[in-house]
Motif scaffolding. Sequence first.
Motif, short mmCIF file in Angstrom:
data_model
loop_
_atom_site.label_atom_id
_atom_site.label_comp_id
_atom_site.label_asym_id
_atom_site.label_seq_id
_atom_site.Cartn_x
_atom_site.Cartn_y
_atom_site.Cartn_z
N ASN A 11 48.84 51.16 38.54
CA ASN A 11 47.87 50.08 38.71
C ASN A 11 46.98 50.30 39.93
OD1 ASN A 11 50.37 49.63 40.25
ND2 ASN A 11 49.31 47.82 41.02
N ILE A 12 47.43 51.08 40.88
CA ILE A 12 46.71 51.21 42.16
C ILE A 12 45.37 51.92 41.96
CG2 ILE A 12 46.77 52.25 44.46
CD1 ILE A 12 49.76 51.75 44.50
N TYR A 13 44.36 51.40 42.62
CA TYR A 13 42.99 51.91 42.51
C TYR A 13 42.34 51.92 43.90
CZ TYR A 13 38.06 52.09 41.15
OH TYR A 13 36.74 52.43 41.02
N PRO A 14 41.56 52.95 44.20
CA PRO A 14 41.30 54.17 43.43
C PRO A 14 42.45 55.17 43.56
CG PRO A 14 40.10 54.23 45.48
CD PRO A 14 40.76 52.89 45.43
N SER A 51 55.34 40.81 49.32
CA SER A 51 53.89 40.75 49.46
C SER A 51 53.36 39.33 49.40
CB SER A 51 53.23 41.58 48.36
OG SER A 51 51.84 41.38 48.35
N ARG A 52 52.39 39.04 50.24
CA ARG A 52 51.75 37.72 50.22
C ARG A 52 50.94 37.53 48.93
NH1 ARG A 52 46.80 38.79 54.59
NH2 ARG A 52 46.47 40.95 54.00
N TYR A 53 50.64 38.61 48.22
CA TYR A 53 49.83 38.54 47.01
C TYR A 53 50.66 38.29 45.74
CZ TYR A 53 46.41 40.92 50.02
OH TYR A 53 45.57 41.26 51.05
N LYS A 54 51.98 38.37 45.83
CA LYS A 54 52.80 38.41 44.63
C LYS A 54 53.78 37.23 44.57
CE LYS A 54 52.36 43.42 44.25
NZ LYS A 54 51.54 43.64 45.44
N ASN A 55 53.91 36.68 43.37
CA ASN A 55 54.73 35.50 43.14
C ASN A 55 56.16 35.92 42.81
OD1 ASN A 55 56.03 33.30 41.70
ND2 ASN A 55 54.03 32.31 41.65
N ALA A 56 57.08 35.58 43.68
CA ALA A 56 58.47 35.98 43.50
C ALA A 56 59.11 35.32 42.28
CB ALA A 56 59.29 35.64 44.74
N GLN A 57 58.65 34.13 41.92
CA GLN A 57 59.19 33.47 40.73
C GLN A 57 58.84 34.28 39.48
OE1 GLN A 57 61.17 30.61 41.07
NE2 GLN A 57 60.91 31.12 43.23
N ASP A 58 57.60 34.74 39.40
CA ASP A 58 57.17 35.56 38.26
C ASP A 58 57.92 36.88 38.22
OD1 ASP A 58 55.35 33.64 37.45
OD2 ASP A 58 53.63 34.62 38.39
N ILE A 59 58.01 37.55 39.37
CA ILE A 59 58.66 38.86 39.43
C ILE A 59 60.11 38.77 38.95
CG2 ILE A 59 59.49 40.65 41.00
CD1 ILE A 59 56.95 40.06 42.69
N GLN A 91 47.53 48.13 53.73
CA GLN A 91 46.41 47.85 52.83
C GLN A 91 46.04 46.37 52.85
OE1 GLN A 91 49.31 49.23 51.97
NE2 GLN A 91 50.37 47.76 50.67
N GLU A 92 44.79 46.10 52.59
CA GLU A 92 44.29 44.72 52.66
C GLU A 92 44.01 44.13 51.29
OE1 GLU A 92 41.68 43.66 56.02
OE2 GLU A 92 41.51 45.82 56.34
N TYR A 93 44.44 44.78 50.24
CA TYR A 93 44.33 44.21 48.90
C TYR A 93 45.56 44.64 48.10
CZ TYR A 93 42.76 48.84 47.29
OH TYR A 93 42.67 50.18 47.01
N CYS A 94 45.83 43.91 47.02
CA CYS A 94 47.08 44.11 46.29
C CYS A 94 47.21 45.53 45.75
CB CYS A 94 47.15 43.11 45.14
SG CYS A 94 48.69 43.18 44.23
N GLY A 95 46.19 46.01 45.04
CA GLY A 95 46.31 47.38 44.54
C GLY A 95 45.38 47.75 43.41
N PHE A 99 40.75 45.45 40.12
CA PHE A 99 40.16 44.12 40.14
C PHE A 99 40.42 43.42 41.48
CE2 PHE A 99 41.76 45.47 36.01
CZ PHE A 99 40.54 45.68 35.37
N SER A 100 41.60 43.63 42.05
CA SER A 100 41.86 43.07 43.38
C SER A 100 41.01 43.80 44.43
CB SER A 100 43.34 43.17 43.73
OG SER A 100 43.79 44.50 43.80
N TYR A 101 40.77 45.09 44.20
CA TYR A 101 39.92 45.87 45.11
C TYR A 101 38.49 45.35 45.08
CZ TYR A 101 37.60 49.98 47.13
OH TYR A 101 36.84 50.82 47.90
N GLU A 102 37.98 45.09 43.87
CA GLU A 102 36.62 44.57 43.74
C GLU A 102 36.49 43.19 44.39
OE1 GLU A 102 36.07 44.79 39.54
OE2 GLU A 102 35.62 46.95 39.57
N ASN A 103 37.50 42.35 44.22
CA ASN A 103 37.49 41.03 44.87
C ASN A 103 37.50 41.16 46.39
OD1 ASN A 103 37.45 39.59 42.47
ND2 ASN A 103 39.68 39.47 42.33
N PHE A 104 38.28 42.11 46.87
CA PHE A 104 38.33 42.38 48.31
C PHE A 104 36.97 42.79 48.84
CE2 PHE A 104 38.70 45.83 51.49
CZ PHE A 104 39.18 45.10 52.55
N LEU A 105 36.28 43.68 48.13
CA LEU A 105 34.95 44.13 48.56
C LEU A 105 33.94 42.98 48.57
CD1 LEU A 105 34.63 47.59 46.74
CD2 LEU A 105 35.24 47.15 49.12
#
Length: 210
Positions: free
Chosen positions: A58-61, A143-151, A193-197, A200-206
Motif C-alpha cells: 500500500n505504501i506510496y511512492p 499509529s495515530r492514523y489507524k483505528n485499533a477497533q477495526d484492526i 513519516q508524516e502520512y499513513c502510507g 491517497f493519504s500522501y495526496e491528502n498530506f500534500l
Amino acid sequence: MNNNVNYQKTLYKTLENIKNDGKKPKLLLHVCCGPCFSVPFDILKDFFDITIIYNNSNIYPEEEFYRRKNELKKYLHLIGRDEIEIVEVKYNPQEFLCYIKGHESDKEGHERCRLCFRYRLTYGYQYAQDHNFDYFGTVMSISRYKNAQDINAIGLDLEKEFPNVKWLCADFKKNNGYEKELVICRQFNLYFQEYCGCQFSYENFLKKHQ
C-alpha cells in the motif's frame, strides 16, 4: 454508549498467560516501519520468539516503501537485534490498488483503510499458518492514523479462517504508546513519516501542506 474494547488490556492478559506457561510462542509480527515497531517490540520481546513480516504494498511512492523498510533494519541494528528475521514481501502496488478498487475516494479511516488492513493481514495470516507460527499480530494500532477497533475486528475475523494461529489483540496507542514512540524516534534519529502510507493519504498530506 461506547462499546469499544480495550485491546491493550486483552494483550496484557495474553502476556500474563504466556508468562505463567513458561514457554515462548512463535509470533509473526506485521510491521509497517521502524518507529511503529519500537514500542510494541519493547512490550513483546520477553514473551515471544518474534519474526517480522514487512508486507506493505500500500505504501506510496516506491521510494517510501524501501525507505521505511530500511529504517526498520536500521533500528534493529541500533538496538543490537540484527538476528531478528524479516520476511520481505515483494512490493506490488498494482495488486493493492485492485484490492481497494472503487474506494479510492473514501475518507481516511473509512472502508478503504479497512480494506487496506485486511489486504495486508490476510497475506500475513496465511504466511503464519503455512509456517507454523503460534500467533500473528501487527504493530499498526500504535499509529495515530489507524483505528485499533477495526484492526482487531479484522484480525479476529481472520483467526476464524486460519484457526491454527491465534490473533494477538493489541492497542499499542494505549498507555502513551504513541508518545513513547516519538521519544524513541528522537533518541535514535529515526525517519518518522508524516502520512499513513498509501497514495491517497500522501495526496491528502500534500494538499494540507501546499
